[in-house]
Design a protein around this motif. Structure first.
Motif, PDB file in Angstrom:
ATOM      1  N   MET A 173      69.237  51.054  18.251  1.00  0.00           N
ATOM      2  CA  MET A 173      68.347  52.163  17.776  1.00  0.00           C
ATOM      3  C   MET A 173      67.112  51.960  18.735  1.00  0.00           C
ATOM      4  SD  MET A 173      67.708  54.322  14.514  1.00  0.00           S
ATOM      5  CE  MET A 173      66.542  53.261  13.858  1.00  0.00           C
ATOM      6  N   ASN A 174      66.872  51.746  19.933  1.00  0.00           N
ATOM      7  CA  ASN A 174      65.956  51.420  20.622  1.00  0.00           C
ATOM      8  C   ASN A 174      65.639  52.235  22.031  1.00  0.00           C
ATOM      9  OD1 ASN A 174      64.978  48.820  19.145  1.00  0.00           O
ATOM     10  ND2 ASN A 174      67.031  48.137  19.582  1.00  0.00           N
ATOM     11  N   LYS A 175      64.246  52.189  22.491  1.00  0.00           N
ATOM     12  CA  LYS A 175      63.924  52.914  23.625  1.00  0.00           C
ATOM     13  C   LYS A 175      63.737  54.534  23.486  1.00  0.00           C
ATOM     14  CE  LYS A 175      64.862  49.281  26.499  1.00  0.00           C
ATOM     15  NZ  LYS A 175      63.833  48.793  27.325  1.00  0.00           N
ATOM     16  N   THR A 176      62.464  54.766  24.121  1.00  0.00           N
ATOM     17  CA  THR A 176      62.550  56.129  24.227  1.00  0.00           C
ATOM     18  C   THR A 176      63.186  56.786  25.353  1.00  0.00           C
ATOM     19  OG1 THR A 176      60.614  55.884  25.958  1.00  0.00           O
ATOM     20  CG2 THR A 176      60.079  55.805  23.733  1.00  0.00           C
ATOM     21  N   GLY A 177      63.209  58.127  25.477  1.00  0.00           N
ATOM     22  CA  GLY A 177      63.975  58.513  26.786  1.00  0.00           C
ATOM     23  C   GLY A 177      63.527  58.132  27.826  1.00  0.00           C
ATOM     24  N   GLU A 178      62.370  58.139  28.268  1.00  0.00           N
ATOM     25  CA  GLU A 178      61.596  57.707  29.253  1.00  0.00           C
ATOM     26  C   GLU A 178      61.894  56.417  29.730  1.00  0.00           C
ATOM     27  OE1 GLU A 178      57.542  58.710  29.791  1.00  0.00           O
ATOM     28  OE2 GLU A 178      57.198  57.424  31.320  1.00  0.00           O
ATOM     29  N   GLU A 179      61.848  55.334  28.808  1.00  0.00           N
ATOM     30  CA  GLU A 179      62.220  53.934  28.686  1.00  0.00           C
ATOM     31  C   GLU A 179      63.769  53.815  29.118  1.00  0.00           C
ATOM     32  OE1 GLU A 179      59.025  52.374  25.641  1.00  0.00           O
ATOM     33  OE2 GLU A 179      60.971  52.641  24.935  1.00  0.00           O
ATOM     34  N   ALA A 180      64.454  54.569  28.546  1.00  0.00           N
ATOM     35  CA  ALA A 180      65.948  54.700  28.898  1.00  0.00           C
ATOM     36  C   ALA A 180      66.262  54.734  30.447  1.00  0.00           C
ATOM     37  CB  ALA A 180      66.624  55.508  27.918  1.00  0.00           C
ATOM     38  N   ARG A 181      65.730  55.894  30.881  1.00  0.00           N
ATOM     39  CA  ARG A 181      65.787  56.125  32.281  1.00  0.00           C
ATOM     40  C   ARG A 181      65.374  55.216  33.188  1.00  0.00           C
ATOM     41  NH1 ARG A 181      64.631  61.451  29.954  1.00  0.00           N
ATOM     42  NH2 ARG A 181      62.603  61.167  30.525  1.00  0.00           N
ATOM     43  N   LEU A 182      64.291  54.491  32.888  1.00  0.00           N
ATOM     44  CA  LEU A 182      63.631  53.404  33.483  1.00  0.00           C
ATOM     45  C   LEU A 182      64.761  52.361  33.813  1.00  0.00           C
ATOM     46  CD1 LEU A 182      61.204  52.539  35.196  1.00  0.00           C
ATOM     47  CD2 LEU A 182      60.265  51.498  33.027  1.00  0.00           C
ATOM     48  N   LEU A 183      64.978  52.007  32.462  1.00  0.00           N
ATOM     49  CA  LEU A 183      65.852  50.752  32.388  1.00  0.00           C
ATOM     50  C   LEU A 183      67.103  51.168  33.345  1.00  0.00           C
ATOM     51  CD1 LEU A 183      66.745  47.968  31.244  1.00  0.00           C
ATOM     52  CD2 LEU A 183      67.537  49.194  29.189  1.00  0.00           C
ATOM     53  N   VAL A 184      67.838  52.313  33.118  1.00  0.00           N
ATOM     54  CA  VAL A 184      68.999  52.525  33.859  1.00  0.00           C
ATOM     55  C   VAL A 184      68.596  52.439  35.421  1.00  0.00           C
ATOM     56  CG1 VAL A 184      70.660  54.282  34.566  1.00  0.00           C
ATOM     57  CG2 VAL A 184      70.235  53.727  32.222  1.00  0.00           C
ATOM     58  N   SER A 185      67.501  53.099  35.824  1.00  0.00           N
ATOM     59  CA  SER A 185      66.908  53.125  37.410  1.00  0.00           C
ATOM     60  C   SER A 185      66.987  51.481  37.873  1.00  0.00           C
ATOM     61  CB  SER A 185      66.011  53.656  37.403  1.00  0.00           C
ATOM     62  OG  SER A 185      64.754  53.027  36.823  1.00  0.00           O
ATOM     63  N   GLU A 186      66.576  50.623  36.970  1.00  0.00           N
ATOM     64  CA  GLU A 186      66.473  49.062  36.980  1.00  0.00           C
ATOM     65  C   GLU A 186      67.824  48.624  37.274  1.00  0.00           C
ATOM     66  OE1 GLU A 186      62.043  48.261  35.293  1.00  0.00           O
ATOM     67  OE2 GLU A 186      63.819  47.840  34.088  1.00  0.00           O
TER      68      GLU A 186
END
Ligand code: PEP
Length: 255
Positions: free
Chosen positions: A12-25
């Motif tokens: 249960m971690n990450k905001t939506g924006e953080e999630a998209r950033l992690l996937v883009s990395e």
């Protein structure tokens, strides 16, 4: 030869924006590592946006839980077909679900069957607690969870199931099982149970991941073991460099 499989359990971690950033990395680094099956399991609300980002990448998407019923009055629950609309995988019977949400082996079994029926690959978690470990009950607990979780499933179907051996004392503690400890549970407890239930061919085909404080430093040693077929990664899957290094270690160890 089993294809190694590394999955990230974001819990249960990450905001939506953080999630998209992690996937883009993750995308550019993980896409070329095609010898390893790799997947991320984010919280439910991020499945749709992340499914769109991962489309055609070869990187899979999984949910962290689901209900076994197809539909109905189950407020707050998510049905197998809803998960299957976006995902290829679903984590089932995680120790946090067992401990905090009172999931039993019977419930896990219903979920595994429902996942298989809808075409999802279940990642079924098993593992003993610290007190069970200290009482010498590891074999008993892991055998029971494996047997009951996979009860009533055919040998053809079961080869699609991935088992994650996650000793509860190793989860989120920074204290991973040693490679030899994990290898012993995989090779001397879990695979023999699979052999007895489903025969040699299915038992040899099934992947058994290790989970519990896997990181970029201990991954290579764990993956060097013949019966450790990958990892279910919690905390370290939230950091791109860590998760990428773990997938790279699997590719290196299993080539
Ligand atoms: C998990 O929860 O599945 C897990 C293995 O967590 P961690 O890697 O943080 O120990």
């Amino acid at each position: 030869m089993r294809t190694p499989f590394v999955a990230g359990n974001w819990k249960m971690n990450k905001t939506g924006e953080e999630a998209r950033l992690l996937v883009s990395e993750l995308l550019p680094a993980l896409q070329p590592i095609t010898t390893v099956e790799r997947a991320i399991c984010p919280p439910f609300p991020y499945l749709l946006p992340l499914a769109n980002m991962l489309k055609g990448s070869g990187i899979g998407l999984g949910a962290q839980n689901m209900h076994w019923e197809a539909s109905g009055a189950f407020t707050g629950e998510v049905a197998p077909a809803m998960v299957a609309e976006f995902c290829q995988y679903v984590i089932l019977g995680h120790s946090e679900r067992r401990a905090y949400f009172h999931e039993t082996d019977e419930m896990v079994n219903k979920k595994v069957k429902a996942a298989l029926a809808i075409g999802l690959t279940p990642i079924m978690c098993v593992g003993e607690t610290l007190s069970e470990n200290e009482a010498g009950l590891t074999a008993e607990v892991v055998t029971r969870q494996t047997r009951l979780g996979l009860a009533g499933i055919s040998a053809e179907e079961v080869s699609r199931v991935v088992i994650a051996y996650e000793p509860v004392w190793a989860i989120g503690t920074g204290k991973a099982a040693t490679a030899q400890q994990a290898q012993d549970v995989h090779a001397r407890i879990i695979r023999p149970v699979l052999r007895e239930m489903f025969g040699e061919t299915a038992a040899q085909a099934m992947r058994i991941q290790y989970g519990g404080s896997v990181n970029s430093k201990n991954a290579a040693e764990l993956f060097a073991m013949p019966d450790i077929d990958g990892a279910l990664v919690g905390g370290a899957s939230l950091k791109a460099p860590e998760f990428i290094a773990i997938v790279q270690a699997a590719a290196e160890a299993k080539k």
